[in-house]
Design a protein around this motif. Sequence first.
Motif, PDB file in Angstrom:
ATOM      1  N   VAL A 186       0.844  -1.205   0.000  1.00  0.00           N
ATOM      2  CA  VAL A 186       0.000   0.000   0.000  1.00  0.00           C
ATOM      3  C   VAL A 186       0.876   1.251   0.000  1.00  0.00           C
ATOM      4  O   VAL A 186       0.654   2.190  -0.778  1.00  0.00           O
ATOM      5  N   ILE A 187       1.879   1.264   0.866  1.00  0.00           N
ATOM      6  CA  ILE A 187       2.747   2.438   0.979  1.00  0.00           C
ATOM      7  C   ILE A 187       3.503   2.687  -0.317  1.00  0.00           C
ATOM      8  O   ILE A 187       3.565   3.818  -0.822  1.00  0.00           O
ATOM      9  N   ALA A 188       4.080   1.619  -0.884  1.00  0.00           N
ATOM     10  CA  ALA A 188       4.884   1.784  -2.097  1.00  0.00           C
ATOM     11  C   ALA A 188       4.020   1.979  -3.337  1.00  0.00           C
ATOM     12  O   ALA A 188       4.325   2.830  -4.187  1.00  0.00           O
ATOM     13  N   GLY A 189       2.945   1.207  -3.457  1.00  0.00           N
ATOM     14  CA  GLY A 189       2.110   1.283  -4.650  1.00  0.00           C
ATOM     15  C   GLY A 189       1.382   2.605  -4.785  1.00  0.00           C
ATOM     16  O   GLY A 189       1.443   3.260  -5.833  1.00  0.00           O
ATOM     17  N   THR A 190       0.691   3.014  -3.723  1.00  0.00           N
ATOM     18  CA  THR A 190      -0.037   4.283  -3.795  1.00  0.00           C
ATOM     19  C   THR A 190       0.917   5.467  -3.780  1.00  0.00           C
ATOM     20  O   THR A 190       0.659   6.495  -4.411  1.00  0.00           O
ATOM     21  N   GLY A 191       2.035   5.323  -3.056  1.00  0.00           N
ATOM     22  CA  GLY A 191       2.984   6.434  -2.963  1.00  0.00           C
ATOM     23  C   GLY A 191       3.765   6.674  -4.229  1.00  0.00           C
ATOM     24  O   GLY A 191       4.383   7.731  -4.386  1.00  0.00           O
ATOM     25  N   ILE A 224      -0.486  13.076  -8.166  1.00  0.00           N
ATOM     26  CA  ILE A 224      -1.802  13.411  -8.713  1.00  0.00           C
ATOM     27  C   ILE A 224      -2.548  14.322  -7.744  1.00  0.00           C
ATOM     28  O   ILE A 224      -3.207  15.285  -8.155  1.00  0.00           O
ATOM     29  N   ASP A 225      -2.439  14.043  -6.453  1.00  0.00           N
ATOM     30  CA  ASP A 225      -3.159  14.829  -5.456  1.00  0.00           C
ATOM     31  C   ASP A 225      -2.697  16.284  -5.421  1.00  0.00           C
ATOM     32  O   ASP A 225      -3.523  17.204  -5.334  1.00  0.00           O
ATOM     33  N   ASP A 226      -1.362  16.509  -5.454  1.00  0.00           N
ATOM     34  CA  ASP A 226      -0.885  17.895  -5.350  1.00  0.00           C
ATOM     35  C   ASP A 226      -0.719  18.582  -6.712  1.00  0.00           C
ATOM     36  O   ASP A 226      -0.313  19.740  -6.789  1.00  0.00           O
ATOM     37  N   GLY A 227      -1.038  17.868  -7.785  1.00  0.00           N
ATOM     38  CA  GLY A 227      -0.998  18.467  -9.113  1.00  0.00           C
ATOM     39  C   GLY A 227       0.366  18.493  -9.771  1.00  0.00           C
ATOM     40  O   GLY A 227       0.497  18.919 -10.923  1.00  0.00           O
ATOM     41  N   SER A 228       1.406  18.024  -9.070  1.00  0.00           N
ATOM     42  CA  SER A 228       2.748  18.058  -9.653  1.00  0.00           C
ATOM     43  C   SER A 228       2.920  17.071 -10.799  1.00  0.00           C
ATOM     44  O   SER A 228       3.911  17.133 -11.539  1.00  0.00           O
ATOM     45  N   VAL A 229       1.944  16.173 -10.973  1.00  0.00           N
ATOM     46  CA  VAL A 229       2.031  15.215 -12.074  1.00  0.00           C
ATOM     47  C   VAL A 229       2.006  15.910 -13.430  1.00  0.00           C
ATOM     48  O   VAL A 229       2.486  15.360 -14.421  1.00  0.00           O
ATOM     49  N   ILE A 230       1.473  17.145 -13.499  1.00  0.00           N
ATOM     50  CA  ILE A 230       1.398  17.851 -14.779  1.00  0.00           C
ATOM     51  C   ILE A 230       2.797  18.126 -15.332  1.00  0.00           C
ATOM     52  O   ILE A 230       2.985  18.165 -16.547  1.00  0.00           O
ATOM     53  N   TYR A 231       3.786  18.322 -14.447  1.00  0.00           N
ATOM     54  CA  TYR A 231       5.148  18.567 -14.923  1.00  0.00           C
ATOM     55  C   TYR A 231       5.729  17.305 -15.557  1.00  0.00           C
ATOM     56  O   TYR A 231       6.499  17.381 -16.517  1.00  0.00           O
ATOM     57  N   LEU A 232       5.324  16.154 -15.020  1.00  0.00           N
ATOM     58  CA  LEU A 232       5.786  14.889 -15.588  1.00  0.00           C
ATOM     59  C   LEU A 232       5.085  14.602 -16.911  1.00  0.00           C
ATOM     60  O   LEU A 232       5.704  14.160 -17.881  1.00  0.00           O
ATOM     61  N   LEU A 233       3.785  14.889 -16.950  1.00  0.00           N
ATOM     62  CA  LEU A 233       3.025  14.633 -18.168  1.00  0.00           C
ATOM     63  C   LEU A 233       3.420  15.566 -19.305  1.00  0.00           C
ATOM     64  O   LEU A 233       3.173  15.260 -20.473  1.00  0.00           O
ATOM     65  N   ALA A 234       4.023  16.711 -18.973  1.00  0.00           N
ATOM     66  CA  ALA A 234       4.437  17.660 -20.000  1.00  0.00           C
ATOM     67  C   ALA A 234       5.703  17.204 -20.726  1.00  0.00           C
ATOM     68  O   ALA A 234       6.035  17.730 -21.789  1.00  0.00           O
ATOM     69  N   LYS A 235       6.388  16.229 -20.179  1.00  0.00           N
ATOM     70  CA  LYS A 235       7.606  15.721 -20.805  1.00  0.00           C
ATOM     71  C   LYS A 235       7.249  14.766 -21.948  1.00  0.00           C
ATOM     72  O   LYS A 235       6.190  14.142 -21.948  1.00  0.00           O
ATOM     73  N   PRO A 236       8.137  14.648 -22.935  1.00  0.00           N
ATOM     74  CA  PRO A 236       7.868  13.739 -24.060  1.00  0.00           C
ATOM     75  C   PRO A 236       8.102  12.272 -23.674  1.00  0.00           C
ATOM     76  O   PRO A 236       8.995  11.601 -24.191  1.00  0.00           O
ATOM     77  N   VAL A 237       7.306  11.805 -22.752  1.00  0.00           N
ATOM     78  CA  VAL A 237       7.402  10.428 -22.266  1.00  0.00           C
ATOM     79  C   VAL A 237       6.008   9.810 -22.341  1.00  0.00           C
ATOM     80  O   VAL A 237       5.027  10.432 -21.926  1.00  0.00           O
ATOM     81  N   ARG A 238       5.926   8.630 -22.881  1.00  0.00           N
ATOM     82  CA  ARG A 238       4.631   7.955 -22.976  1.00  0.00           C
ATOM     83  C   ARG A 238       4.051   7.713 -21.587  1.00  0.00           C
ATOM     84  O   ARG A 238       4.776   7.415 -20.635  1.00  0.00           O
ATOM     85  N   ARG A 239       2.726   7.814 -21.475  1.00  0.00           N
ATOM     86  CA  ARG A 239       2.065   7.572 -20.190  1.00  0.00           C
ATOM     87  C   ARG A 239       2.273   6.112 -19.751  1.00  0.00           C
ATOM     88  O   ARG A 239       2.422   5.833 -18.567  1.00  0.00           O
ATOM     89  N   SER A 240       2.276   5.193 -20.705  1.00  0.00           N
ATOM     90  CA  SER A 240       2.508   3.791 -20.370  1.00  0.00           C
ATOM     91  C   SER A 240       3.912   3.584 -19.813  1.00  0.00           C
ATOM     92  O   SER A 240       4.121   2.757 -18.914  1.00  0.00           O
ATOM     93  N   THR A 241       4.877   4.354 -20.327  1.00  0.00           N
ATOM     94  CA  THR A 241       6.243   4.265 -19.813  1.00  0.00           C
ATOM     95  C   THR A 241       6.310   4.767 -18.374  1.00  0.00           C
ATOM     96  O   THR A 241       7.003   4.182 -17.534  1.00  0.00           O
ATOM     97  N   ILE A 242       5.584   5.841 -18.089  1.00  0.00           N
ATOM     98  CA  ILE A 242       5.546   6.381 -16.727  1.00  0.00           C
ATOM     99  C   ILE A 242       4.990   5.340 -15.764  1.00  0.00           C
ATOM    100  O   ILE A 242       5.574   5.069 -14.702  1.00  0.00           O
ATOM    101  N   ILE A 243       3.875   4.731 -16.139  1.00  0.00           N
ATOM    102  CA  ILE A 243       3.244   3.746 -15.267  1.00  0.00           C
ATOM    103  C   ILE A 243       4.143   2.524 -15.082  1.00  0.00           C
ATOM    104  O   ILE A 243       4.329   2.032 -13.960  1.00  0.00           O
ATOM    105  N   PHE A 244       4.704   2.025 -16.177  1.00  0.00           N
ATOM    106  CA  PHE A 244       5.529   0.821 -16.081  1.00  0.00           C
ATOM    107  C   PHE A 244       6.781   1.083 -15.247  1.00  0.00           C
ATOM    108  O   PHE A 244       7.208   0.234 -14.456  1.00  0.00           O
ATOM    109  N   THR A 245       7.372   2.259 -15.405  1.00  0.00           N
ATOM    110  CA  THR A 245       8.554   2.594 -14.613  1.00  0.00           C
ATOM    111  C   THR A 245       8.217   2.681 -13.134  1.00  0.00           C
ATOM    112  O   THR A 245       8.930   2.141 -12.282  1.00  0.00           O
ATOM    113  N   LYS A 246       7.104   3.345 -12.817  1.00  0.00           N
ATOM    114  CA  LYS A 246       6.693   3.447 -11.426  1.00  0.00           C
ATOM    115  C   LYS A 246       6.324   2.083 -10.850  1.00  0.00           C
ATOM    116  O   LYS A 246       6.548   1.815  -9.665  1.00  0.00           O
ATOM    117  N   LEU A 247       5.753   1.212 -11.686  1.00  0.00           N
ATOM    118  CA  LEU A 247       5.438  -0.133 -11.224  1.00  0.00           C
ATOM    119  C   LEU A 247       6.709  -0.894 -10.859  1.00  0.00           C
ATOM    120  O   LEU A 247       6.769  -1.552  -9.812  1.00  0.00           O
TER     121      LEU A 247
END
Length: 258
Positions: free
Chosen positions: A85-90, A96-119
Motif C-alpha cells: 500500500v505504501i509503495a504502490g499508492t505512494g 496526482i493529489d498535489d498536481g505536480s504530475v502535470i510537470y511529468l506529463l508535459a515531458k515527451p514520455v509515454r504515459r505507459s512508460t511512466i506507469i511501467f517505470t513506477k510499477l
Amino acid sequence: MSTTSPVAPPAPAAAPKATLFHPTVARLTYRALLGRRRALILFALPALLVAIAVIVRALTGADDATAGGILGGFALGTMVPLIGVIAGTGAIGPEIDDGSVIYLLAKPVRRSTIIFTKLLVSIGVTAAFSAIPVLVAGFILNGNSQQIAVAYAVAAAVASVAYSALFLLFGTVTRHAVVLGLVYALVWEAFVGNIVPGARTLSVQQWALAVGQKVGAEGALNSAVQLPLALCLLVAVTGLATWYAARRLKALTLAGEE
C-alpha cells in the motif's frame, strides 16, 4: 522596396519516447518513496517482524509451526500488503493529489512508460522491504527448516508484484487510494480472505502462498488456490491493473492538449 524574410514555422513537439523504462521517472519515484516519512514506516514494519522473530526464538526455541504462523499470519498476511500500500499508492498518488504530475506529463514520455517505470520501482521497494526481512525472520525462527524461510520469502516477492500493480492502480483512480488500499489489505486480505472459503480464491495472499508452496517442504505451506489458477490470476491482475492505470493516466490531459 523592403523585403521581409519568411517566418519559420514552429518546431513540432517532440514525440514521446517509445521505451518501457525511464531512468529519470524511476529516480524521482525512488526519492518520493524513500522520503523521510514513508521510509520510517517502510523500515518500521520489517524491524518489527525481525524483533518478533528474535523474541519468539528466545522464548520458545525453533519450532516450525510457530515460524509458519508468524511468517504466514503477520508477515505475509499483514506486513507485505501494508508495504505494498505504501509503495504502490505512494509511487503516483501524491503527484496526482498535489498536481505536480502535470510537470511529468508535459515531458515527451509515454504515459505507459511512466506507469511501467513506477510499477517496477514499486515492486523493487515492496520486495526489498518484505521478502528480505521475511527471509531473515524465517532463518531466525527455525533456521529455514522445511525450507519455510525461503518459501515464505518467495511468496512475499511474488505478492509484491501483484500488490504493487493493484495499489498503483488505486493511486490513479482515487484520491483515497491509501484508505482503499488499507481496506483491501486489512479487511479483505487479512480478515475476509482468511475466513470465507470462497473469498480466498480472490486473495493475492493465497496466490502467493500457492507459489511458495512449491518451494517449501510438503505441508509446510498451504494455499486454498491451486498453482495453475494462482499463476493465471497473478498475471491477469498484474497485467490488467497496469494497463488500466496507464489508461487512467492518459485521461489526465494538460491544458491545451488535444
